[in-house]
Design a protein around this motif. Structure first.
Motif, PDB file in Angstrom:
ATOM      1  N   TYR A   4     -10.896  -2.701   4.551  1.00 23.26           N
ATOM      2  CA  TYR A   4     -10.412  -1.382   4.155  1.00 23.26           C
ATOM      3  C   TYR A   4      -9.182  -0.964   4.944  1.00 23.26           C
ATOM      4  CZ  TYR A   4     -12.548   0.166   8.493  1.00 23.26           C
ATOM      5  OH  TYR A   4     -12.868   0.315   9.817  1.00 23.26           O
ATOM      6  N   LEU A  54      -8.771  -5.328  -5.328  1.00 16.25           N
ATOM      7  CA  LEU A  54      -8.185  -4.327  -4.435  1.00 16.25           C
ATOM      8  C   LEU A  54      -8.132  -3.019  -5.200  1.00 16.25           C
ATOM      9  CD1 LEU A  54      -6.558  -3.286  -1.964  1.00 16.25           C
ATOM     10  CD2 LEU A  54      -4.498  -4.085  -3.134  1.00 16.25           C
ATOM     11  N   ALA A  59      -7.450   1.354  -4.830  1.00 18.06           N
ATOM     12  CA  ALA A  59      -6.813   2.391  -4.023  1.00 18.06           C
ATOM     13  C   ALA A  59      -7.251   3.748  -4.533  1.00 18.06           C
ATOM     14  CB  ALA A  59      -5.290   2.273  -4.115  1.00 18.06           C
ATOM     15  N   LEU A 101       0.865  -1.177   0.000  1.00 15.43           N
ATOM     16  CA  LEU A 101       0.000   0.000   0.000  1.00 15.43           C
ATOM     17  C   LEU A 101       0.904   1.230   0.000  1.00 15.43           C
ATOM     18  CD1 LEU A 101      -2.485  -1.216   2.776  1.00 15.43           C
ATOM     19  CD2 LEU A 101      -2.557  -1.649   0.304  1.00 15.43           C
ATOM     20  N   TRP A 131      -7.983   2.301   0.756  1.00 16.37           N
ATOM     21  CA  TRP A 131      -7.823   1.043   0.026  1.00 16.37           C
ATOM     22  C   TRP A 131      -8.988   0.143   0.413  1.00 16.37           C
ATOM     23  CZ3 TRP A 131      -3.877   3.725   2.275  1.00 16.37           C
ATOM     24  CH2 TRP A 131      -2.755   4.033   1.488  1.00 16.37           C
ATOM     25  N   ALA A 141      -6.395   8.032  -3.619  1.00 15.31           N
ATOM     26  CA  ALA A 141      -5.736   9.016  -2.774  1.00 15.31           C
ATOM     27  C   ALA A 141      -6.058  10.401  -3.303  1.00 15.31           C
ATOM     28  CB  ALA A 141      -4.222   8.804  -2.761  1.00 15.31           C
TER      29      ALA A 141
END
Lengths: 286, 186
Positions: free
Chosen positions: A265, A200, A202, A180, A233, A204
């Motif tokens: 998460y 998965l 992600a 991560l 995540w 940001a």
């Protein structure tokens, strides 16, 4: 993995790994899926379905997977009190994240327009009572990951990973370890998770930043950028759901989403702390 | 507009004539490191490019003067002693700034130190400020672990199959940023 196929699509880098060789026709099929998806939903193309809706409103027919996307967006919209909404599209554009990448805010932040009365997302398409710029970025990339993986599985692949620059779905025995990425330092990781068969994703808020406090995660309730949570995540069964939950976790607490969705998460806050689901298959570094 | 971490590189740029290129470039310089920490969106009253309040508060800020370790932030690169390469946009040095943002529980701060060498960020340190109890309560309300501040481990020290995060920005965005950088360069 025996075979690896890298390409650019919907504005990001993709990598598809399979243990069995990937035939030429299968590669073309993946690229075609991306092109079709882009032609429907891209805010950055003059000829897309979304752009046509933004110009004149009305009805846009969607293929079968459009209904699943609409259901997810509506569910997330309702669970977050409107924090997640495809109607943030025009607010994103007004804040400078527009088709020309002008990065020039043209309006004060404002809440996204209300879904009801303006937008109707049915099994066969989207209807807009008035022109509006939609954005399916909350879950669209994840859905395209799913569509590509389904394409590979339909072609007989039992061991495959589709990775759209960090939003990924895998099928196959065993698991892989995924780092991560530290949102403040791309050379570091805050932890690792194991990904078996599943997705998965992600997200940001530093991913695309173009001015003071302006980035691509807007809260539909205020039209302003989201603070406090800087990275999310999510592990879930499919990438569309994981992608959508990544977005929702910027504006909602995991506990608000847990009754409806099955997911794990990791959240990272802007003060450098992080939080994980209790059953996360992985660990953060101490 | 609250003082923000991303303002510091603006001070380092110094003399960019147009407000827009300078501020855009400011954000780009810190794109993967400071952007999120410095997001002032929840507080920003007028995020328009003309906003004079947002120009470069760090240049006069006492914090910037005391914390910019090796290179005073207010020294414009162009007017400097000439130790920077002619084509350099930012002055080398280690800079420390504090970013504030509005969380649901109130105002919070984060300290960021970064080192610039030849327009490249070579080191980053993020220092979380003591957060207020309300924030702690807010974050700790539900089940699941809350860690102390994550320092992270270097990716090249890890053995992993993949990385999930934000450093891989989109192609269109990269193209646009390249364009803006060339427009905004000193």
């Amino acid at each position: 993995m025996a075979d690896s196929f890298g390409f650019d699509a919907i504005g990001t880098r993709w990598r598809v790994d399979t243990s069995a060789p990937l035939a030429r026709g299968e590669r073309d099929g993946l690229l075609r899926l991306a092109e079709e998806y882009d032609a429907l939903y891209s805010r950055f193309r003059e000829d897309s379905g979304i752009t046509a809706l933004a110009v004149s409103g009305g009805f846009l027919a969607l293929p079968g997977h459009g209904a699943a996307l609409g259901r997810l967006l509506r569910t997330l919209h309702d669970l977050t009190g409107g924090g997640v909404s495809p109607l943030v599209g025009e607010r994103l554009a007004a804040q400078g994240y527009d088709a020309e990448y002008s990065f020039v805010p043209t309006q004060e932040p404002a809440p996204a327009r209300a879904w009801d009365g303006l937008l109707e997302w049915t099994a066969d398409g989207v209807t807009l009572a008035r022109p509006a710029l939609l954005d399916v970025g909350a879950a669209g990339k994840g859905q395209l990951v799913d569509l590509m993986l389904a394409h590979l599985v339909a072609g007989g692949h039992e061991d495959a990973i589709v990775d759209a620059s960090g939003d990924m779905r895998r099928t196959g025995a065993g698991s892989i370890t995924v780092a991560l990425e530290h949102p403040y330092d791309p050379t570091s990781a805050i932890g690792t998770v194991r990904l078996g068969s599943g997705a998965l994703c992600a997200s940001a808020s530093n991913r695309r930043v173009w001015g003071d406090g302006l980035h691509h995660v807007l809260d539909g309730r205020t039209g302003r950028c989201v603070d406090t949570v800087v990275a999310t995540w999510v592990l879930a069964r499919d990438a569309m759901t994981a992608d959508g939950l990544c977005t929702a976790l910027f504006v909602a607490d995991p506990a608000d989403l847990a009754p409806v969705f099955d997911f794990d998460y990791v959240l990272m806050y802007s003060d450098g702390r992080a939080r994980t689901s209790a059953a996360l298959p992985g660990a953060l570094f101490p | 507009m609250t003082p923000r971490t991303t303002d510091l590189p603006a001070a380092a740029i110094g003399r960019a004539p147009g407000a827009l290129p300078r501020r855009v470039l400011t954000a780009l310089a810190a794109v993967s490191i400071l952007g999120a920490a410095g997001c002032a969106g929840a507080e920003a009253e007028t995020p328009t490019v003309e906003s004079p309040a947002a120009e470069s508060p760090t240049a006069e800020s006492p914090a910037a003067e005391s914390q910019a370790a090796s290179t005073p932030a207010e020294t414009p690169a162009a007017a400097g002693a000439g130790d920077a390469a002619p084509d350099q946009s930012y002055e080398d040095g280690t800079y420390t700034e504090t970013g504030t943002y509005q969380s649901p529980a109130g105002r919070e701060e984060v300290g960021v130190t970064l080192t610039l060498e030849a327009d490249v960020v070579t080191a980053v340190e993020v220092e979380p400020m003591p957060s207020n109890p309300t924030t702690e309560t807010y974050q700790g309300r539900f089940a699941g672990g809350i860690s102390d501040t994550i320092v992270g481990r270097k990716l090249d020290e890890l053995s992993v199959d993949k990385v999930a995060g934000s450093s891989l920005t989109s192609g269109g965005f990269n193209e646009a940023t390249d364009k803006i950088k060339s427009e905004a360069r000193l």
